[in-house]
Design a protein around this motif. Structure first.
Motif, PDB file in Angstrom:
ATOM      1  N   PRO A   4      39.477  17.779  18.069  1.00 44.62           N
ATOM      2  CA  PRO A   4      38.119  17.511  17.300  1.00 44.62           C
ATOM      3  C   PRO A   4      36.951  18.741  17.711  1.00 44.62           C
ATOM      4  O   PRO A   4      36.343  19.048  16.937  1.00 44.62           O
ATOM      5  CB  PRO A   4      37.470  16.224  17.767  1.00 44.62           C
ATOM      6  CG  PRO A   4      38.629  15.159  18.241  1.00 44.62           C
ATOM      7  CD  PRO A   4      39.499  16.456  18.743  1.00 44.62           C
ATOM      8  N   TRP A   5      37.246  19.357  18.812  1.00 39.61           N
ATOM      9  CA  TRP A   5      36.048  20.345  19.253  1.00 39.61           C
ATOM     10  C   TRP A   5      36.515  21.564  18.640  1.00 39.61           C
ATOM     11  O   TRP A   5      35.487  22.430  18.298  1.00 39.61           O
ATOM     12  CB  TRP A   5      36.306  20.568  20.931  1.00 39.61           C
ATOM     13  CG  TRP A   5      35.436  19.605  21.496  1.00 39.61           C
ATOM     14  CD1 TRP A   5      36.029  18.576  22.389  1.00 39.61           C
ATOM     15  CD2 TRP A   5      34.112  19.346  21.784  1.00 39.61           C
ATOM     16  NE1 TRP A   5      35.167  17.826  22.813  1.00 39.61           N
ATOM     17  CE2 TRP A   5      33.798  18.326  22.444  1.00 39.61           C
ATOM     18  CE3 TRP A   5      32.800  19.847  20.798  1.00 39.61           C
ATOM     19  CZ2 TRP A   5      32.764  17.711  22.692  1.00 39.61           C
ATOM     20  CZ3 TRP A   5      31.492  19.269  21.245  1.00 39.61           C
ATOM     21  CH2 TRP A   5      31.493  18.376  22.406  1.00 39.61           C
ATOM     22  N   SER A   6      37.725  21.680  17.642  1.00 42.51           N
ATOM     23  CA  SER A   6      38.042  22.841  17.053  1.00 42.51           C
ATOM     24  C   SER A   6      37.425  22.945  15.801  1.00 42.51           C
ATOM     25  O   SER A   6      36.985  24.112  15.124  1.00 42.51           O
ATOM     26  CB  SER A   6      39.225  23.076  16.837  1.00 42.51           C
ATOM     27  OG  SER A   6      39.887  21.952  16.092  1.00 42.51           O
ATOM     28  N   VAL A   7      36.458  21.894  15.393  1.00 44.64           N
ATOM     29  CA  VAL A   7      35.628  21.845  14.363  1.00 44.64           C
ATOM     30  C   VAL A   7      34.601  22.852  14.403  1.00 44.64           C
ATOM     31  O   VAL A   7      34.015  23.652  13.506  1.00 44.64           O
ATOM     32  CB  VAL A   7      35.096  20.460  13.853  1.00 44.64           C
ATOM     33  CG1 VAL A   7      34.072  20.572  12.873  1.00 44.64           C
ATOM     34  CG2 VAL A   7      36.042  19.587  13.463  1.00 44.64           C
ATOM     35  N   LEU A   8      34.122  23.025  15.697  1.00 44.61           N
ATOM     36  CA  LEU A   8      32.804  23.858  15.985  1.00 44.61           C
ATOM     37  C   LEU A   8      33.203  25.346  16.295  1.00 44.61           C
ATOM     38  O   LEU A   8      32.517  26.283  16.188  1.00 44.61           O
ATOM     39  CB  LEU A   8      32.309  23.533  17.309  1.00 44.61           C
ATOM     40  CG  LEU A   8      31.501  22.020  17.301  1.00 44.61           C
ATOM     41  CD1 LEU A   8      31.083  21.613  18.427  1.00 44.61           C
ATOM     42  CD2 LEU A   8      30.512  21.762  16.024  1.00 44.61           C
ATOM     43  N   ASP A   9      34.680  25.457  16.115  1.00 44.35           N
ATOM     44  CA  ASP A   9      35.084  26.822  16.478  1.00 44.35           C
ATOM     45  C   ASP A   9      35.412  27.823  15.024  1.00 44.35           C
ATOM     46  O   ASP A   9      36.178  27.873  14.385  1.00 44.35           O
ATOM     47  CB  ASP A   9      36.220  27.196  17.154  1.00 44.35           C
ATOM     48  CG  ASP A   9      36.817  28.520  17.617  1.00 44.35           C
ATOM     49  OD1 ASP A   9      36.137  29.150  17.290  1.00 44.35           O
ATOM     50  OD2 ASP A   9      38.079  28.639  17.947  1.00 44.35           O
ATOM     51  N   ILE A  10      34.029  28.287  14.491  1.00 42.12           N
ATOM     52  CA  ILE A  10      34.233  28.766  13.009  1.00 42.12           C
ATOM     53  C   ILE A  10      34.969  30.177  13.101  1.00 42.12           C
ATOM     54  O   ILE A  10      35.057  31.004  12.092  1.00 42.12           O
ATOM     55  CB  ILE A  10      32.796  29.010  12.510  1.00 42.12           C
ATOM     56  CG1 ILE A  10      31.967  29.863  13.570  1.00 42.12           C
ATOM     57  CG2 ILE A  10      32.164  27.688  12.510  1.00 42.12           C
ATOM     58  CD1 ILE A  10      30.526  30.137  12.961  1.00 42.12           C
ATOM     59  N   ARG A  11      35.282  30.615  14.305  1.00 44.63           N
ATOM     60  CA  ARG A  11      35.967  31.862  14.437  1.00 44.63           C
ATOM     61  C   ARG A  11      37.380  31.635  13.539  1.00 44.63           C
ATOM     62  O   ARG A  11      38.080  32.845  13.150  1.00 44.63           O
ATOM     63  CB  ARG A  11      36.588  32.209  15.831  1.00 44.63           C
ATOM     64  CG  ARG A  11      35.195  32.522  16.636  1.00 44.63           C
ATOM     65  CD  ARG A  11      35.670  32.690  18.187  1.00 44.63           C
ATOM     66  NE  ARG A  11      36.264  31.594  18.592  1.00 44.63           N
ATOM     67  CZ  ARG A  11      36.837  31.739  19.903  1.00 44.63           C
ATOM     68  NH1 ARG A  11      36.641  32.382  20.648  1.00 44.63           N
ATOM     69  NH2 ARG A  11      37.298  30.547  20.484  1.00 44.63           N
ATOM     70  N   ASP A  12      37.959  30.471  13.252  1.00 45.24           N
ATOM     71  CA  ASP A  12      39.209  30.429  12.192  1.00 45.24           C
ATOM     72  C   ASP A  12      38.814  30.892  11.054  1.00 45.24           C
ATOM     73  O   ASP A  12      39.574  31.029  10.171  1.00 45.24           O
ATOM     74  CB  ASP A  12      39.536  29.197  12.666  1.00 45.24           C
ATOM     75  CG  ASP A  12      38.903  27.916  11.981  1.00 45.24           C
ATOM     76  OD1 ASP A  12      37.797  28.244  11.074  1.00 45.24           O
ATOM     77  OD2 ASP A  12      39.352  26.811  12.052  1.00 45.24           O
ATOM     78  N   GLY A  13      37.453  30.969  10.634  1.00 48.63           N
ATOM     79  CA  GLY A  13      37.118  31.491   9.012  1.00 48.63           C
ATOM     80  C   GLY A  13      37.439  30.359   8.149  1.00 48.63           C
ATOM     81  O   GLY A  13      37.292  30.702   7.031  1.00 48.63           O
ATOM     82  N   GLY A  14      37.558  29.170   8.426  1.00 51.41           N
ATOM     83  CA  GLY A  14      37.843  28.015   7.543  1.00 51.41           C
ATOM     84  C   GLY A  14      36.426  27.642   6.960  1.00 51.41           C
ATOM     85  O   GLY A  14      35.822  26.794   7.322  1.00 51.41           O
ATOM     86  N   LEU A  15      36.280  28.019   5.616  1.00 56.34           N
ATOM     87  CA  LEU A  15      34.990  27.878   4.820  1.00 56.34           C
ATOM     88  C   LEU A  15      35.443  27.382   3.487  1.00 56.34           C
ATOM     89  O   LEU A  15      36.350  28.296   3.002  1.00 56.34           O
ATOM     90  CB  LEU A  15      33.816  28.882   4.907  1.00 56.34           C
ATOM     91  CG  LEU A  15      33.358  29.155   6.282  1.00 56.34           C
ATOM     92  CD1 LEU A  15      32.575  30.576   6.194  1.00 56.34           C
ATOM     93  CD2 LEU A  15      32.630  28.092   6.823  1.00 56.34           C
ATOM     94  N   GLU A  16      34.636  26.497   2.751  1.00 57.60           N
ATOM     95  CA  GLU A  16      34.845  26.468   1.473  1.00 57.60           C
ATOM     96  C   GLU A  16      33.631  26.975   0.742  1.00 57.60           C
ATOM     97  O   GLU A  16      32.695  26.128   0.806  1.00 57.60           O
ATOM     98  CB  GLU A  16      35.337  24.843   1.208  1.00 57.60           C
ATOM     99  CG  GLU A  16      36.664  24.357   1.397  1.00 57.60           C
ATOM    100  CD  GLU A  16      37.725  25.393   0.135  1.00 57.60           C
ATOM    101  OE1 GLU A  16      37.141  25.543  -0.930  1.00 57.60           O
ATOM    102  OE2 GLU A  16      38.849  25.445   0.611  1.00 57.60           O
TER     103      GLU A  16
END
Length: 281
Positions: free
Chosen positions: A71-83
């Protein structure tokens, strides 16, 4: 080339285009507001923030089964996951709601929104044509493997192939390497090729042994000729090739399980089972 090189800093071109679109939109909105005697900046900044949050949440929702595992990976925007489409929709809806309550905001908000959409849309179309349509082939390079044999990169054509450009001193490379090791074990139908950039065989062997990692297809590119072939100096860079050995997409920066799974699904086509974990616990 999918990055803008500024000295030692490498920025993804898509990120640069997004920042440019937002900056120009904000400037146009502020100028229009100044002419009308109002300050639209607080509303514009809230539109931007809400848009970013919505874009992230929309992406997380699509891949919720994987994000729920960490769940904490939701905050890791370094993965570039955006719509982006969802983010723009929420930002526009919020802007429209503010226009109803404050009619003088209509002109600056509409001006900023239209400018941002126009610049971002043009940038996306240009990048899709420039990067997505290039279909660059696997380079005609032969590199030494850890066993001393020379391996031609073109020999991996015939199966989907993931080429990871990395170095032992690179923190993001080290962070994503266990994930790529899991992916290699979980997807024998895909070639995973680890092309070390600028180091010696001894350095690579020591690092892998120290980390207790066993990888197939580890190649040594002491002169960084693979990165040069694609005009990519940033690390890690991950290149995704289709079965014909043509470049389908690329990723600058460390991959997360979600973004790697997303790229692998796209590489293999619509028959892939979506959101399947890369490795069983």
């Amino acid at each position: 080339m999918s990055t803008l090189q500024l000295g030692p800093l490498a920025l993804p071109i898509e990120l640069v285009a997004f920042a440019l679109a937002g900056g120009v939109g904000l400037a146009i909105g502020k100028r229009a507001g100044h002419s009308a005697g109002i300050d639209p900046e607080p509303v514009l900044l809230r539109m931007l923030l809400l848009g970013l949050v919505a874009a992230r949440l929309a992406f997380v929702w699509q891949w919720s089964s994987l994000y729920l595992q960490a769940p904490w990976s939701v905050l890791d925007i370094r993965d570039g996951g955006l719509e982006a489409a969802a983010g723009f929709a929420v930002a526009v809806l919020y802007g429209m709601s503010r226009m109803k309550g404050q009619p003088p905001l209509r002109k600056p908000l509409m001006g900023a929104t239209l400018a941002t959409l126009a610049i971002w849309g043009t940038a996306e179309l240009t990048l899709a044509t420039w990067l997505g349509g290039s279909n660059e082939p696997l380079p005609q390079l032969s590199l030494p493997a850890l066993d001393g044999n020379s391996v031609a990169l073109t020999s991996f054509a015939g199966k989907p192939t993931v080429v990871n450009l990395w170095a032992t001193w690179c923190p993001p490379c080290r962070r994503e390497m266990p994930l790529l090791q899991q992916a290699q074990a979980a997807h024998p139908e895909i070639n995973f090729v680890f092309v070390n950039q600028g180091e010696t065989q001894d350095q690579v062997v020591r690092y892998l042994k120290g980390q207790g990692m066993t990888l197939r297809n580890v190649l040594i590119d002491a002169t960084r000729s693979t990165g040069a072939a694609f005009n990519e100096a940033a690390m890690p860079t991950t290149l995704f090739f289709d079965t014909q050995g043509r470049l389908a997409s690329s990723r600058i920066g460390a991959l997360s399980e979600v973004t790697l799974t997303q790229r692998l699904d796209a590489l293999q086509g619509p028959t892939t089972t979506r959101s399947t974990p890369l490795a069983t616990p």
